[in-house]
Design an enzyme around this catalytic site. Structure first.
Site, PDB file in Angstrom:
ATOM      1  NE  ARG A   1      -4.268  -1.853   2.426  1.00 12.48           N
ATOM      2  CZ  ARG A   1      -4.559  -2.393   3.385  1.00 12.48           C
ATOM      3  NH1 ARG A   1      -4.735  -1.598   4.326  1.00 12.48           N
ATOM      4  NH2 ARG A   1      -5.521  -3.414   3.673  1.00 12.48           N
TER       5      ARG A   1
ATOM      6  NE  ARG B   1      -9.057  10.330  -0.985  1.00 15.36           N
ATOM      7  CZ  ARG B   1      -9.377  10.306   0.485  1.00 15.36           C
ATOM      8  NH1 ARG B   1      -9.626   8.664   0.472  1.00 15.36           N
ATOM      9  NH2 ARG B   1      -9.453  10.975   1.663  1.00 15.36           N
TER      10      ARG B   1
ATOM     11  NE  ARG C   1      -7.387   5.178   2.893  1.00 16.19           N
ATOM     12  CZ  ARG C   1      -8.364   4.879   3.442  1.00 16.19           C
ATOM     13  NH1 ARG C   1      -9.498   5.114   3.883  1.00 16.19           N
ATOM     14  NH2 ARG C   1      -7.734   3.812   4.247  1.00 16.19           N
TER      15      ARG C   1
ATOM     16  CE1 TYR D   1     -13.369  -7.249   0.893  1.00 14.20           C
ATOM     17  CE2 TYR D   1     -11.566  -8.860  -0.083  1.00 14.20           C
ATOM     18  CZ  TYR D   1     -12.171  -7.660   0.451  1.00 14.20           C
ATOM     19  OH  TYR D   1     -11.163  -6.958   1.012  1.00 14.20           O
TER      20      TYR D   1
ATOM     21  CG  ASP E   1      -9.804  -3.709  -5.654  1.00 15.61           C
ATOM     22  OD1 ASP E   1      -9.405  -3.218  -4.459  1.00 15.61           O
ATOM     23  OD2 ASP E   1     -10.591  -4.465  -5.181  1.00 15.61           O
TER      24      ASP E   1
END
Length: 350
Positions: A24, A37, A28, A151, A74
């Site tokens: 990652r 974003r 963010r 998921y 993703d």
């Protein structure tokens, strides 16, 4: 300057220090990402539009010069290509309008054609290879079958995975069919990423750590092996990395998957991980992401401890999970600077 040390270390070559990247590492915690974003609020737009995904992938590369640049994407990306649509809602995560719950839904799934369903992935990886220009190793990544199934069956993120486990324990034949279809699609997707430019590919079976060791051997490991076997048949020289979150109880089983590198989370001491995995298995990790909230002396001490315990061969320095949202950018920079300044022959390691 050419730098493919991560690729070469994954293949077993010995260098003066471990190569380093960060799970990652685009995200963010970076102001540049948060600014972008605001302009593109849809996660899928960011990850499936080549120009945007390339820019995000390169943000940490420009800022920190890691030895590995991972494609911004993703793990769920290939699912629509086999007939499982989903959306990603900011701050909530993935949502499936029609979770996979029936035999009819599994029977209706179609084989993956990456070139038709995922042409943007080729564009992203091809452009990344050009932009990075051999000054770092380009990584691709995919989700592993159990995690993608979790998921798709749960229909969203879960805390207890009760729905997929209920299927596993009451309708195992149906779940095995689904996992097999996912494994074959993922193998195609890995091959597609490699052909598009990925030099190393990491498989994330993030939620397989929620299984008992027995159930891991039943529902996760065989399908990891199915993916790896198919990829190695056509791309034997491309290193594969496997990551499982909360993997302490299944670490030894991860080594049976056929991958080249096992990514270790921080719940296992790296010296213990080396003993359990054996001398021939490569390792990645495993600094606790929260260490990056400490001061520089603390961060350096923890880095040195990890590298000492991992040894000087087939170790890729990384976190034990992804960098956390509020991590100070200057501490991420210090992490990379510290690892890149290490030398196995220094007094720190003697």
């Amino acid at each position: 300057m050419e730098n493919v040390s991560l690729l070469q270390a994954a293949r077993g070559e010995v260098f003066d220090r471990p190569p380093v990247w960060m799970m990652r590492q685009a995200g963010r915690y970076m102001q540049a990402y948060r600014d972008l974003r605001q302009k593109y609020p849809s996660f899928r737009e960011r990850s499936e539009t080549p120009d945007i995904a390339v820019e995000i992938s390169l943000q940490p590369f420009r800022a920190f010069q890691p030895d590995g640049v991972i494609m911004f994407s993703d793990i769920l990306t290939p699912l629509p290509g086999i007939g499982i649509p989903f959306d990603i809602i900011e701050s909530k995560g993935p949502v499936f309008e029609h979770p996979i719950r029936t035999q009819a839904q599994i029977d209706a799934l179609t084989p993956l054609d990456p070139e038709t369903a995922l042409p943007f992935v080729r564009q992203i990886l091809t452009t990344l290879r050009q932009e990075v220009n051999e000054s770092a190793t380009v990584l691709g990544f995919v989700g592993a079958p159990w995690t993608l199934a979790a998921y798709a069956i749960e229909g969203k993120s879960s805390k207890d995975y009760a729905i997929i486990k209920r299927m596993a324990f009451s309708q195992p034949a149906m779940l095995h069919q689904f996992l097999a279809k996912l494994a074959d699609a993922i193998a195609l997707y890995v091959r597609y990423q490699i052909d598009a430019g990925a030099q190393v590919v990491q498989l994330f079976d993030s939620w397989a750590g929620q299984l008992t060791p027995y159930d891991y051997q039943t529902f996760a490991l065989p399908y990891q092996q199915r993916v790896v076997k198919q990829v190695k048949q056509t791309h034997p020289d491309t290193p594969l990395i496997l990551y499982v979150n909360s993997s302490a109880s299944v670490l030894d089983l991860m080594a049976q998957s056929g991958v080249d590198i096992v990514s270790v989370d921080w719940t296992v001491d790296m010296a213990v991980a080396r003993q359990r995995l054996g001398a021939t298995m490569g390792v990645q990790g495993n600094l606790d992401p929260c260490v990056l909230f400490g001061d520089k002396a603390f961060i350096r001490d923890r880095i040195l401890d990890t590298v000492r315990k991992a040894g000087n061969q087939k170790h890729i320095m990384n976190l034990g999970h992804g960098v956390l949202q509020n991590t100070p950018e200057e501490n991420v920079a210090f992490f990379f600077e510290t690892v890149k300044q290490l030398n196995y022959s220094s007094n720190d390691f003697n």
